[in-house]
Design a protein around this motif. Structure first.
Motif, PDB file in Angstrom:
ATOM      1  N   SER A 343      37.427  39.582   7.027  1.00 18.19           N
ATOM      2  CA  SER A 343      35.937  39.941   6.487  1.00 18.19           C
ATOM      3  C   SER A 343      35.067  38.689   6.954  1.00 18.19           C
ATOM      4  O   SER A 343      33.933  38.911   7.194  1.00 18.19           O
ATOM      5  CB  SER A 343      35.986  40.471   5.217  1.00 18.19           C
ATOM      6  N   LYS A 344      35.392  37.481   6.468  1.00 15.46           N
ATOM      7  CA  LYS A 344      34.754  36.236   6.345  1.00 15.46           C
ATOM      8  C   LYS A 344      33.482  36.501   5.452  1.00 15.46           C
ATOM      9  O   LYS A 344      32.403  36.066   5.710  1.00 15.46           O
ATOM     10  CB  LYS A 344      34.062  35.979   8.037  1.00 15.46           C
ATOM     11  N   ALA A 345      34.042  37.284   4.442  1.00 14.97           N
ATOM     12  CA  ALA A 345      32.927  37.252   3.444  1.00 14.97           C
ATOM     13  C   ALA A 345      32.596  36.195   2.651  1.00 14.97           C
ATOM     14  O   ALA A 345      33.746  35.251   1.986  1.00 14.97           O
ATOM     15  CB  ALA A 345      33.176  38.855   2.599  1.00 14.97           C
ATOM     16  N   ARG A 346      31.374  36.427   1.964  1.00 14.83           N
ATOM     17  CA  ARG A 346      31.287  35.249   0.669  1.00 14.83           C
ATOM     18  C   ARG A 346      31.392  35.887  -0.568  1.00 14.83           C
ATOM     19  O   ARG A 346      31.810  35.362  -1.612  1.00 14.83           O
ATOM     20  CB  ARG A 346      29.855  34.671   0.912  1.00 14.83           C
ATOM     21  N   THR A 347      31.292  37.265  -0.644  1.00 16.25           N
ATOM     22  CA  THR A 347      31.035  37.966  -1.931  1.00 16.25           C
ATOM     23  C   THR A 347      31.538  39.228  -1.741  1.00 16.25           C
ATOM     24  O   THR A 347      31.612  39.893  -0.734  1.00 16.25           O
ATOM     25  CB  THR A 347      29.657  38.108  -2.442  1.00 16.25           C
ATOM     26  N   PHE A 370      33.248  46.152  10.894  1.00 13.36           N
ATOM     27  CA  PHE A 370      33.545  46.658  12.043  1.00 13.36           C
ATOM     28  C   PHE A 370      33.157  48.029  12.171  1.00 13.36           C
ATOM     29  O   PHE A 370      32.847  48.561  11.331  1.00 13.36           O
ATOM     30  CB  PHE A 370      35.262  46.500  12.298  1.00 13.36           C
ATOM     31  N   GLU A 371      33.355  48.545  13.336  1.00 12.66           N
ATOM     32  CA  GLU A 371      32.840  50.135  13.705  1.00 12.66           C
ATOM     33  C   GLU A 371      33.874  50.966  13.043  1.00 12.66           C
ATOM     34  O   GLU A 371      35.024  51.074  13.844  1.00 12.66           O
ATOM     35  CB  GLU A 371      32.418  50.443  14.993  1.00 12.66           C
ATOM     36  N   ALA A 372      33.899  51.349  11.991  1.00 12.33           N
ATOM     37  CA  ALA A 372      34.997  52.213  11.346  1.00 12.33           C
ATOM     38  C   ALA A 372      34.915  53.657  11.858  1.00 12.33           C
ATOM     39  O   ALA A 372      36.169  54.125  12.055  1.00 12.33           O
ATOM     40  CB  ALA A 372      34.741  52.361   9.676  1.00 12.33           C
ATOM     41  N   LYS A 400      33.794  52.923   4.894  1.00  8.59           N
ATOM     42  CA  LYS A 400      32.810  52.819   5.674  1.00  8.59           C
ATOM     43  C   LYS A 400      32.463  51.279   6.105  1.00  8.59           C
ATOM     44  O   LYS A 400      32.554  50.453   5.186  1.00  8.59           O
ATOM     45  CB  LYS A 400      31.556  53.299   4.972  1.00  8.59           C
ATOM     46  N   SER A 401      32.043  51.246   7.391  1.00 14.08           N
ATOM     47  CA  SER A 401      31.959  49.877   7.762  1.00 14.08           C
ATOM     48  C   SER A 401      31.054  49.787   9.230  1.00 14.08           C
ATOM     49  O   SER A 401      31.387  50.766   9.929  1.00 14.08           O
ATOM     50  CB  SER A 401      33.261  49.013   8.161  1.00 14.08           C
ATOM     51  N   HIS A 402      30.314  48.709   9.253  1.00 14.54           N
ATOM     52  CA  HIS A 402      29.527  48.723  10.443  1.00 14.54           C
ATOM     53  C   HIS A 402      29.447  47.093  10.798  1.00 14.54           C
ATOM     54  O   HIS A 402      29.656  46.376   9.827  1.00 14.54           O
ATOM     55  CB  HIS A 402      27.938  49.239  10.512  1.00 14.54           C
ATOM     56  N   ARG A 403      29.445  46.764  12.002  1.00 19.82           N
ATOM     57  CA  ARG A 403      29.475  45.350  12.383  1.00 19.82           C
ATOM     58  C   ARG A 403      28.204  44.662  11.684  1.00 19.82           C
ATOM     59  O   ARG A 403      26.991  45.273  11.557  1.00 19.82           O
ATOM     60  CB  ARG A 403      29.332  45.106  13.797  1.00 19.82           C
TER      61      ARG A 403
END
Length: 415
Positions: A343-347, A370-372, A400-403
């Protein structure tokens, strides 16, 4: 007659095979249910007999025979019938499982007394009612109807040839035909009721067997999925680091090898191996609570630079069964792995929503996403693994996910 195989699930989840003859179970069920009918209570059968005995005594006194000795004999026979019913019959209706012989002795003695009393005074034929009720209760329909017909025929024959005054066959038919017809309807009703109960009992047994087999299949599926997950984890962590070490060694020129780089890669592989081992040593069934798993997830994400914010937590009164709890904790682990690796997420945000009959687990992150929509989850091993686990406990899984907008995973687990 073929054999029917039954599978019985044990406490350890294994299945044992038992064999039963096709119609044997039906006969056993019918016997048990007929004893249930007899088990209506001593007072029920006593009330039936007392009513019939009272009618017989009253009719004997109101319409006496021409002989005092016959009259006295009929009354004595009725009293003996009462002694037989309450003396032999009490254990029959109180201890059904150990009174099968007593039951037949009771019926036989009542038939003998009925034959003697009807030969003395035909009005004692009222004692036929409790005897017929017993026969209807303990014999199947194809035997109870002819048996009662034979007993009524015997009483009619003795009332016609031996009783004084003699009773004509027209009067006997007027007595017994309506009684026999009414009793036949009762016997048919009892038989159909028992058949329905036997079918229900068989269906429940088949359902239990099916549940046992499904439980075993789910256990095997869970084991296979766990093997796949571990294989993927080893491939994505330890194997990749080992390949990196090989590339470093092979890429060295003139024998020059970067020892520090190899040491760093080896240490990373060792840490990954320890993480896999630690996951195997902390199955969900040994966690003190879901809170423990959340704390582990928080520490795991924090060590990778991701902050986990828990919005709400289930109340202490909200309980899940062990299978569902294990599914939830394994999903939390897999979600943590995905956030760290992809994910490269911070939170990240974790929320628990309590609903009647279910618990909703929401996990969100602010990563790359990403495009789920339109994505085949089978191409994403971790997501597909989570979906399978949720379906195994009859839950719902959605993503659910989008770029550049992050990812949201929603799991609904039954209580």
């Amino acid at each position: 007659m073929g054999k029917v195989l039954f599978y019985q699930a044990g406490e350890d989840g294994t299945l044992s095979k038992t064999t039963s003859i096709g119609t044997g179970m039906a006969r056993f069920d019918r016997s048990e249910q007929r004893r249930t009918i007899l088990g209506g209570g001593l007072w029920v059968w006593s009330l039936l007999f007392v009513g019939s005995l009272g009618a017989a005594i009253i009719m004997t006194l109101v319409y006496p025979s021409h002989s005092t000795s016959r009259e006295v004999g009929a009354v004595i026979a009725e009293l003996v019938a009462a002694l037989s019913w309450f003396g032999i019959g009490k254990p029959v209706f109180v201890q059904l499982g150990r009174s099968k012989t007593r039951l037949w002795v009771l019926i036989g003695s009542q038939i003998v007394i009925l034959a003697i009393s009807s030969s003395l005074n035909p009005n004692t034929g009222y004692l036929l009612m409790p005897v017929a009720a017993l026969v209807y209760a303990i014999l199947p329909l194809q035997l109870s109807l002819p048996s009662v017909a034979v007993i009524e025929g015997m009483v009619g024959f003795l009332s016609h040839y031996f009783a004084r005054p003699s009773v004509s066959y027209v009067v006997i038919a007027d007595w017994f035909v309506p009684t026999f017809v009414a009793g036949s309807f009762v016997a048919i009703f009892i038989s159909r009721l028992l058949d329905q109960q036997a079918n229900l009992s068989r269906s429940l047994n088949e359902l239990r067997v099916t549940q046992g087999r499904l439980s075993e299949l789910y256990r095997q599926i869970g084991e296979n999925n766990e093997r796949e997950r571990l294989a993927a984890r080893i491939h994505e962590t330890i194997a990749q680091q080992l390949i990196g070490i090989l590339l470093i060694v092979r890429g060295g020129q003139d024998g020059a090898i970067d020892v520090e780089l190899i040491e760093e890669a080896a240490q990373t592989a060792l840490d990954a191996a320890r993480a896999v081992i630690r996951e195997g040593q902390l199955p969900a069934t040994t966690l003190a609570s879901v809170a423990d798993e959340v704390e582990l997830l928080k520490d795991k994400l924090q060590s990778s630079g991701v902050t986990l914010i828990v919005k709400h937590f289930p109340s202490t009164e909200f309980l899940l069964d062990p299978t569902t709890t294990e599914c939830m904790t394994l999903i939390l682990r897999e979600v943590g792995n995905n956030i760290i690796r992809h994910s490269k997420a911070r939170t990240a945000y974790l929320d628990f929503v309590e609903e009647e009959g279910s618990l909703i687990v929401l996990v969100e992150d602010d990563g790359v996403g990403f495009e789920a929509e339109g994505t085949d989850l089978r191409e994403h091993f971790g997501l597909e693994l989570m979906r399978r686990r949720v379906e195994q406990v009859f839950g719902d899984f959605s993503i659910k996910s989008h770029r550049e907008t992050g990812t949201q995973i929603k799991v609904r687990l039954p209580r």
